[in-house]
Design an enzyme around this catalytic site. Sequence first.
Site, PDB file in Angstrom:
ATOM      1  N   HIS A  56     -29.347 -31.012 -18.677  1.00 13.06           N
ATOM      2  CA  HIS A  56     -29.750 -30.160 -17.565  1.00 13.06           C
ATOM      3  C   HIS A  56     -28.732 -30.099 -16.418  1.00 13.06           C
ATOM      4  O   HIS A  56     -28.867 -29.270 -15.537  1.00 13.06           O
ATOM      5  CB  HIS A  56     -31.123 -30.617 -17.050  1.00 13.06           C
ATOM      6  CG  HIS A  56     -32.116 -30.859 -18.164  1.00 13.06           C
ATOM      7  ND1 HIS A  56     -32.463 -29.881 -19.065  1.00 13.06           N
ATOM      8  CD2 HIS A  56     -32.793 -31.984 -18.548  1.00 13.06           C
ATOM      9  CE1 HIS A  56     -33.321 -30.375 -19.951  1.00 13.06           C
ATOM     10  NE2 HIS A  56     -33.533 -31.655 -19.653  1.00 13.06           N
ATOM     11  N   ASP A  98     -18.037 -29.227 -20.756  1.00  7.97           N
ATOM     12  CA  ASP A  98     -16.596 -29.003 -20.939  1.00  7.97           C
ATOM     13  C   ASP A  98     -16.086 -29.676 -22.210  1.00  7.97           C
ATOM     14  O   ASP A  98     -15.209 -29.140 -22.888  1.00  7.97           O
ATOM     15  CB  ASP A  98     -15.814 -29.528 -19.717  1.00  7.97           C
ATOM     16  CG  ASP A  98     -15.949 -28.610 -18.511  1.00  7.97           C
ATOM     17  OD1 ASP A  98     -16.485 -27.487 -18.658  1.00  7.97           O
ATOM     18  OD2 ASP A  98     -15.528 -29.016 -17.402  1.00  7.97           O
ATOM     19  N   HIS A 114     -33.521 -30.969 -29.056  1.00  8.31           N
ATOM     20  CA  HIS A 114     -34.488 -31.700 -28.237  1.00  8.31           C
ATOM     21  C   HIS A 114     -35.730 -31.992 -29.064  1.00  8.31           C
ATOM     22  O   HIS A 114     -36.185 -31.118 -29.821  1.00  8.31           O
ATOM     23  CB  HIS A 114     -34.903 -30.891 -26.999  1.00  8.31           C
ATOM     24  CG  HIS A 114     -33.735 -30.562 -26.142  1.00  8.31           C
ATOM     25  ND1 HIS A 114     -33.130 -31.488 -25.332  1.00  8.31           N
ATOM     26  CD2 HIS A 114     -33.023 -29.418 -26.018  1.00  8.31           C
ATOM     27  CE1 HIS A 114     -32.097 -30.922 -24.727  1.00  8.31           C
ATOM     28  NE2 HIS A 114     -32.011 -29.670 -25.135  1.00  8.31           N
ATOM     29  N   GLU A 146     -27.508 -27.889 -30.015  1.00  9.09           N
ATOM     30  CA  GLU A 146     -28.261 -28.596 -28.965  1.00  9.09           C
ATOM     31  C   GLU A 146     -29.650 -28.893 -29.521  1.00  9.09           C
ATOM     32  O   GLU A 146     -30.328 -27.992 -30.020  1.00  9.09           O
ATOM     33  CB  GLU A 146     -28.364 -27.682 -27.738  1.00  9.09           C
ATOM     34  CG  GLU A 146     -29.232 -28.262 -26.646  1.00  9.09           C
ATOM     35  CD  GLU A 146     -29.447 -27.304 -25.473  1.00  9.09           C
ATOM     36  OE1 GLU A 146     -28.709 -26.301 -25.330  1.00  9.09           O
ATOM     37  OE2 GLU A 146     -30.387 -27.571 -24.703  1.00  9.09           O
ATOM     38  N   ARG A 204     -36.241 -28.749 -16.933  1.00  5.71           N
ATOM     39  CA  ARG A 204     -35.886 -28.928 -18.356  1.00  5.71           C
ATOM     40  C   ARG A 204     -35.609 -27.593 -19.056  1.00  5.71           C
ATOM     41  O   ARG A 204     -35.069 -27.558 -20.148  1.00  5.71           O
ATOM     42  CB  ARG A 204     -36.993 -29.678 -19.101  1.00  5.71           C
ATOM     43  CG  ARG A 204     -37.150 -31.106 -18.652  1.00  5.71           C
ATOM     44  CD  ARG A 204     -38.182 -31.865 -19.468  1.00  5.71           C
ATOM     45  NE  ARG A 204     -38.782 -32.918 -18.670  1.00  5.71           N
ATOM     46  CZ  ARG A 204     -38.236 -34.126 -18.484  1.00  5.71           C
ATOM     47  NH1 ARG A 204     -37.120 -34.456 -19.084  1.00  5.71           N
ATOM     48  NH2 ARG A 204     -38.830 -35.031 -17.712  1.00  5.71           N
ATOM     49  N   ALA A 257     -31.402 -36.016 -20.567  1.00  3.16           N
ATOM     50  CA  ALA A 257     -31.418 -35.359 -19.253  1.00  3.16           C
ATOM     51  C   ALA A 257     -30.045 -34.791 -18.865  1.00  3.16           C
ATOM     52  O   ALA A 257     -29.969 -33.859 -18.058  1.00  3.16           O
ATOM     53  CB  ALA A 257     -31.906 -36.331 -18.188  1.00  3.16           C
ATOM     54  N   ASN A 290     -28.339 -34.329 -28.797  1.00  3.70           N
ATOM     55  CA  ASN A 290     -29.461 -34.393 -27.874  1.00  3.70           C
ATOM     56  C   ASN A 290     -28.928 -35.152 -26.667  1.00  3.70           C
ATOM     57  O   ASN A 290     -28.847 -36.389 -26.688  1.00  3.70           O
ATOM     58  CB  ASN A 290     -30.656 -35.109 -28.494  1.00  3.70           C
ATOM     59  CG  ASN A 290     -31.858 -35.095 -27.557  1.00  3.70           C
ATOM     60  OD1 ASN A 290     -31.719 -34.773 -26.373  1.00  3.70           O
ATOM     61  ND2 ASN A 290     -33.022 -35.456 -28.063  1.00  3.70           N
ATOM     62  N   ARG A 350     -42.176 -27.527 -20.332  1.00  6.97           N
ATOM     63  CA  ARG A 350     -42.416 -28.762 -19.574  1.00  6.97           C
ATOM     64  C   ARG A 350     -42.023 -28.487 -18.116  1.00  6.97           C
ATOM     65  O   ARG A 350     -42.304 -27.414 -17.611  1.00  6.97           O
ATOM     66  CB  ARG A 350     -41.610 -29.909 -20.191  1.00  6.97           C
ATOM     67  CG  ARG A 350     -42.090 -30.298 -21.601  1.00  6.97           C
ATOM     68  CD  ARG A 350     -41.291 -31.460 -22.177  1.00  6.97           C
ATOM     69  NE  ARG A 350     -41.430 -32.673 -21.368  1.00  6.97           N
ATOM     70  CZ  ARG A 350     -40.615 -33.736 -21.481  1.00  6.97           C
ATOM     71  NH1 ARG A 350     -39.632 -33.729 -22.356  1.00  6.97           N
ATOM     72  NH2 ARG A 350     -40.799 -34.802 -20.713  1.00  6.97           N
ATOM     73  N   SER A 388     -38.743 -32.688 -27.733  1.00  2.88           N
ATOM     74  CA  SER A 388     -39.899 -32.056 -27.081  1.00  2.88           C
ATOM     75  C   SER A 388     -39.646 -30.554 -26.875  1.00  2.88           C
ATOM     76  O   SER A 388     -38.526 -30.066 -27.054  1.00  2.88           O
ATOM     77  CB  SER A 388     -40.170 -32.733 -25.730  1.00  2.88           C
ATOM     78  OG  SER A 388     -39.098 -32.486 -24.843  1.00  2.88           O
ATOM     79  N   PRO A 397     -28.968 -40.451 -23.002  1.00  3.14           N
ATOM     80  CA  PRO A 397     -29.736 -41.455 -22.280  1.00  3.14           C
ATOM     81  C   PRO A 397     -31.224 -41.492 -22.622  1.00  3.14           C
ATOM     82  O   PRO A 397     -31.862 -40.450 -22.797  1.00  3.14           O
ATOM     83  CB  PRO A 397     -29.542 -41.083 -20.809  1.00  3.14           C
ATOM     84  CG  PRO A 397     -28.942 -39.736 -20.797  1.00  3.14           C
ATOM     85  CD  PRO A 397     -28.237 -39.559 -22.103  1.00  3.14           C
ATOM     86  N   ASN A 398     -31.707 -42.705 -22.733  1.00  4.62           N
ATOM     87  CA  ASN A 398     -33.124 -43.035 -22.934  1.00  4.62           C
ATOM     88  C   ASN A 398     -33.632 -42.760 -24.349  1.00  4.62           C
ATOM     89  O   ASN A 398     -34.769 -43.091 -24.661  1.00  4.62           O
ATOM     90  CB  ASN A 398     -34.016 -42.314 -21.903  1.00  4.62           C
ATOM     91  CG  ASN A 398     -33.647 -42.690 -20.486  1.00  4.62           C
ATOM     92  OD1 ASN A 398     -33.545 -43.882 -20.187  1.00  4.62           O
ATOM     93  ND2 ASN A 398     -33.414 -41.727 -19.632  1.00  4.62           N
ATOM     94  N   TYR A 414     -42.823 -38.097 -26.920  1.00  2.26           N
ATOM     95  CA  TYR A 414     -41.728 -38.324 -27.878  1.00  2.26           C
ATOM     96  C   TYR A 414     -42.173 -39.013 -29.168  1.00  2.26           C
ATOM     97  O   TYR A 414     -41.362 -39.193 -30.071  1.00  2.26           O
ATOM     98  CB  TYR A 414     -40.605 -39.126 -27.202  1.00  2.26           C
ATOM     99  CG  TYR A 414     -40.001 -38.400 -26.021  1.00  2.26           C
ATOM    100  CD1 TYR A 414     -39.225 -37.261 -26.221  1.00  2.26           C
ATOM    101  CD2 TYR A 414     -40.231 -38.820 -24.707  1.00  2.26           C
ATOM    102  CE1 TYR A 414     -38.688 -36.561 -25.150  1.00  2.26           C
ATOM    103  CE2 TYR A 414     -39.690 -38.140 -23.622  1.00  2.26           C
ATOM    104  CZ  TYR A 414     -38.919 -37.008 -23.850  1.00  2.26           C
ATOM    105  OH  TYR A 414     -38.389 -36.319 -22.796  1.00  2.26           O
ATOM    106  N   ARG A 468     -40.951 -45.047 -25.167  1.00  2.00           N
ATOM    107  CA  ARG A 468     -40.793 -44.071 -24.088  1.00  2.00           C
ATOM    108  C   ARG A 468     -41.812 -42.929 -24.231  1.00  2.00           C
ATOM    109  O   ARG A 468     -41.773 -42.183 -25.216  1.00  2.00           O
ATOM    110  CB  ARG A 468     -39.382 -43.506 -24.222  1.00  2.00           C
ATOM    111  CG  ARG A 468     -39.088 -42.391 -23.306  1.00  2.00           C
ATOM    112  CD  ARG A 468     -37.773 -41.728 -23.637  1.00  2.00           C
ATOM    113  NE  ARG A 468     -37.504 -40.791 -22.584  1.00  2.00           N
ATOM    114  CZ  ARG A 468     -36.617 -39.830 -22.640  1.00  2.00           C
ATOM    115  NH1 ARG A 468     -35.865 -39.693 -23.709  1.00  2.00           N
ATOM    116  NH2 ARG A 468     -36.467 -39.020 -21.626  1.00  2.00           N
TER     117      ARG A 468
HETATM  118  C1  DQA Z   1     -35.105 -34.438 -24.410  1.00  6.14           C
HETATM  119  C2  DQA Z   1     -35.659 -33.564 -23.284  1.00  6.14           C
HETATM  120  C3  DQA Z   1     -34.952 -33.880 -21.974  1.00  6.14           C
HETATM  121  O1  DQA Z   1     -35.463 -33.061 -20.932  1.00  6.14           O
HETATM  122  C4  DQA Z   1     -35.166 -35.319 -21.587  1.00  6.14           C
HETATM  123  O2  DQA Z   1     -34.496 -35.630 -20.417  1.00  6.14           O
HETATM  124  C5  DQA Z   1     -34.792 -36.262 -22.703  1.00  6.14           C
HETATM  125  C6  DQA Z   1     -35.183 -35.906 -24.067  1.00  6.14           C
HETATM  126  C7  DQA Z   1     -35.871 -34.211 -25.729  1.00  6.14           C
HETATM  127  O3  DQA Z   1     -35.373 -34.669 -26.763  1.00  6.14           O
HETATM  128  O4  DQA Z   1     -36.947 -33.615 -25.753  1.00  6.14           O
HETATM  129  O5  DQA Z   1     -34.263 -37.325 -22.464  1.00  6.14           O
HETATM  130  O6  DQA Z   1     -33.759 -34.073 -24.634  1.00  6.14           O
END
Ligand code: DQA
Length: 148
Positions: free
Chosen positions: A80, A87, A100, A98, A111, A77, A74, A107, A102, A9-10, A22, A17
């Site tokens: 978390h 699963d 990310h 995994e 997170r 959110a 990635n 932070r 950031s 998401p996002n 980012y 954003r």
């Molecule tokens: C993220 C970090 C997450 O905490 C956040 O919710 C994101 C982006 C990152 O790529 O740094 O959506 O995964």
Amino acid sequence: MKIMVINGPNLDMLGSREPGIYGSRTYEDLCGYIREAAQKLEIETEFYQSNYEGGIIETLHSVFLENYDGVLINAGAYTHYSYAIRDAIAILKCPVVEVHISDVMNRDDFRKISVIEEVCTAKCYGRGFDSYIDGLEYIKKYLKTKQE
Ligand code: DQA
């Protein structure tokens, strides 16, 4: 070698954003950046982005059914708190990294928690788009040492 790159998401809103966190490059820029690095490493990439948990879970199922060699995820959110994504990762036999953009460890407190960490092979974070390249390199090395 075929790797699935999943963004949650996002992440489709990269560029607009929170650019202070980012950066100003878009999701399309991200895919191009990963694709280019992957080609140099002789890795084939497939990309999937969704703002919905179910789509991410079904893509993880397709990684299992279609025998991908690895996954970069990635989960945004969902990282978390999504036990359902955790699963789905646990089903996989291939390495899952995994990722990310950031520095999630420096932070907000929430997170710092990753519910997928335990079922992933490695975690790459805090290096902007290069976190994904670190993940690609990790998977390549991991599979090479497994072969030897
Ligand atoms: C993220 C970090 C997450 O905490 C956040 O919710 C994101 C982006 C990152 O790529 O740094 O959506 O995964």
